[in-house]
Design a protein around this motif. Structure first.
Motif, PDB file in Angstrom:
ATOM      1  N   UNK A 261       0.814  -1.220   0.000  1.00 62.74           N
ATOM      2  CA  UNK A 261       0.000   0.000   0.000  1.00 62.74           C
ATOM      3  C   UNK A 261       0.846   1.268   0.000  1.00 62.74           C
ATOM      4  N   UNK A 262       2.062   1.172   0.496  1.00 63.67           N
ATOM      5  CA  UNK A 262       2.927   2.343   0.579  1.00 63.67           C
ATOM      6  C   UNK A 262       2.991   2.898   1.985  1.00 63.67           C
ATOM      7  N   UNK A 263       4.141   3.471   2.320  1.00 60.45           N
ATOM      8  CA  UNK A 263       4.369   3.927   3.673  1.00 60.45           C
ATOM      9  C   UNK A 263       3.466   5.099   4.057  1.00 60.45           C
ATOM     10  N   UNK A 264       3.010   5.880   3.058  1.00 66.32           N
ATOM     11  CA  UNK A 264       2.147   7.028   3.341  1.00 66.32           C
ATOM     12  C   UNK A 264       0.679   6.744   3.050  1.00 66.32           C
ATOM     13  N   UNK A 265       0.364   5.480   2.808  1.00 66.01           N
ATOM     14  CA  UNK A 265      -1.008   5.118   2.441  1.00 66.01           C
ATOM     15  C   UNK A 265      -1.943   5.182   3.638  1.00 66.01           C
ATOM     16  N   UNK A 266      -3.210   5.337   3.327  1.00 64.19           N
ATOM     17  CA  UNK A 266      -4.254   5.316   4.360  1.00 64.19           C
ATOM     18  C   UNK A 266      -4.265   3.961   5.051  1.00 64.19           C
ATOM     19  N   UNK A 267      -4.115   2.887   4.268  1.00 66.52           N
ATOM     20  CA  UNK A 267      -4.182   1.529   4.817  1.00 66.52           C
ATOM     21  C   UNK A 267      -3.052   1.281   5.819  1.00 66.52           C
ATOM     22  N   UNK A 268      -1.853   1.697   5.432  1.00 68.01           N
ATOM     23  CA  UNK A 268      -0.740   1.488   6.353  1.00 68.01           C
ATOM     24  C   UNK A 268      -0.888   2.377   7.587  1.00 68.01           C
ATOM     25  N   UNK A 269      -1.453   3.536   7.395  1.00 69.09           N
ATOM     26  CA  UNK A 269      -1.697   4.418   8.529  1.00 69.09           C
ATOM     27  C   UNK A 269      -2.617   3.794   9.558  1.00 69.09           C
ATOM     28  N   UNK A 270      -3.518   2.916   9.111  1.00 70.75           N
ATOM     29  CA  UNK A 270      -4.439   2.251  10.023  1.00 70.75           C
ATOM     30  C   UNK A 270      -3.732   1.273  10.971  1.00 70.75           C
ATOM     31  N   UNK A 271      -2.664   0.651  10.468  1.00 68.28           N
ATOM     32  CA  UNK A 271      -2.071  -0.441  11.251  1.00 68.28           C
ATOM     33  C   UNK A 271      -0.672  -0.140  11.784  1.00 68.28           C
ATOM     34  N   UNK A 272      -0.062   0.963  11.352  1.00 68.23           N
ATOM     35  CA  UNK A 272       1.330   1.184  11.735  1.00 68.23           C
ATOM     36  C   UNK A 272       1.505   1.415  13.237  1.00 68.23           C
ATOM     37  N   UNK A 273       0.464   1.895  13.892  1.00 70.31           N
ATOM     38  CA  UNK A 273       0.564   2.130  15.342  1.00 70.31           C
ATOM     39  C   UNK A 273       0.263   0.912  16.187  1.00 70.31           C
ATOM     40  N   UNK A 274      -0.067  -0.222  15.563  1.00 69.44           N
ATOM     41  CA  UNK A 274      -0.321  -1.447  16.320  1.00 69.44           C
ATOM     42  C   UNK A 274       1.033  -2.048  16.712  1.00 69.44           C
ATOM     43  N   UNK A 275       1.311  -2.061  17.990  1.00 72.36           N
ATOM     44  CA  UNK A 275       2.656  -2.442  18.437  1.00 72.36           C
ATOM     45  C   UNK A 275       2.711  -3.898  18.903  1.00 72.36           C
ATOM     46  N   UNK A 276       3.881  -4.483  18.722  1.00 66.55           N
ATOM     47  CA  UNK A 276       4.174  -5.826  19.191  1.00 66.55           C
ATOM     48  C   UNK A 276       5.535  -5.789  19.865  1.00 66.55           C
ATOM     49  N   UNK A 277       5.555  -6.131  21.135  1.00 64.32           N
ATOM     50  CA  UNK A 277       6.780  -5.954  21.913  1.00 64.32           C
ATOM     51  C   UNK A 277       7.259  -7.275  22.490  1.00 64.32           C
ATOM     52  N   UNK A 278       8.556  -7.443  22.463  1.00 60.98           N
ATOM     53  CA  UNK A 278       9.175  -8.605  23.078  1.00 60.98           C
ATOM     54  C   UNK A 278       9.374  -8.308  24.556  1.00 60.98           C
ATOM     55  N   UNK A 279       8.832  -9.175  25.392  1.00 62.07           N
ATOM     56  CA  UNK A 279       8.918  -8.985  26.833  1.00 62.07           C
ATOM     57  C   UNK A 279       9.877 -10.013  27.426  1.00 62.07           C
TER      58      UNK A 279
END
Length: 245
Positions: free
Chosen positions: A225-243
């Motif tokens: 979709x591209x780094x500036x796409x609306x679609x990527x904007x929807x999911x880029x803030x969903x974080x996954x962290x190693x604990x």
């Protein structure tokens, strides 16, 4: 109560579920060639990891319960040991035999054999005394010491108290209870470690674990979709962290 690690793992699961929902909403536009990233496989991984985390939580509870039961069972051991030695002392046995009982009790109480240390110092006053801990306070050692004390008492007919808690059959039953508690903790810990390993493989294994898979899904969406796409904007803030695991 959940630990920080467990809450972090649950957050990773929740975030994968959100990520999957977005992938489904992208419809045919989300079409990775890699099998691990396909929606059906993401859902299967989510389900399996949820089950593993739930199973591990049960094993944590079981282990904590076993530990609590053992602590409760061992709580009266030291005071009982002292009481046994005092009862043995007044039973009519000779002083040397009483001294043997007292020596075992010192081990149970976790006290150093001070007389031995003093004797060592008297024999070699010019040499520093290097002591190794004689407390032997592990649960297994405590059971061994109590068993040795009870065997010493049982070997002398003079020891024949009327008080049921001090009688040999009662003491043998107590020793068996302590051994059973130790075994229960060991078994619970083995089960805990097994469930922990399974959970961690599903969550954090290199390339195939939930964490890496989720990050690759995000990377795939950014690519198509591209780094500036609306679609990527929807999911880029969903974080996954190693604990810490």
């Amino acid at each position: 109560m959940s630990t920080t690690s467990e809450s972090g793992q649950a957050k990773n699961l929740a975030n994968l579920e959100i990520l999957i929902s977005y992938c489904i909403n992208f419809e045919e536009r989300y079409n990775p060639s890699r099998e691990d990233l396909k929606i059906a496989n993401l859902q299967a991984l989510l389900t399996k990891t949820k089950a593993a985390l739930a199973e591990h939580s049960l094993k944590v509870v079981a282990q904590n319960h076993a530990i609590s039961q053992r602590q409760e069972a061992f709580a009266p051991l030291k005071s009982l040991s002292t009481k046994l030695v005092n009862a043995f002392r007044i039973s009519g046995v000779d002083d040397l035999t009483v001294a043997r009982a007292k020596a075992i009790n010192r081990k149970i109480q976790g006290k150093k054999a001070l007389s031995t240390l003093k004797r060592m110092k008297k024999e070699t006053p010019e040499e520093p005394i290097v002591t190794i801990s004689t407390s032997q306070q592990s649960y297994n050692y405590l059971v061994e010491h109590l068993d040795a004390l009870v065997r010493l008492l049982a070997a002398h007919s003079e020891y024949n108290p009327h008080e049921v808690p001090l009688q040999i059959p009662t003491l043998k039953d107590y020793i068996n209870q302590l051994k059973a508690c130790n075994l229960a903790v060991m078994n619970a810990h083995v089960a805990y470690e097994g469930s922990r390993s399974t959970k961690n493989i599903l969550l954090y294994h290199d390339k195939t674990g939930l964490l890496d898979i989720a990050l690759d899904v995000k990377a795939y969406i950014k690519v198509i979709f591209g780094v500036k796409s609306y679609e990527y904007g929807l999911i880029k803030g969903i974080s996954f962290k190693r604990r810490d695991i």
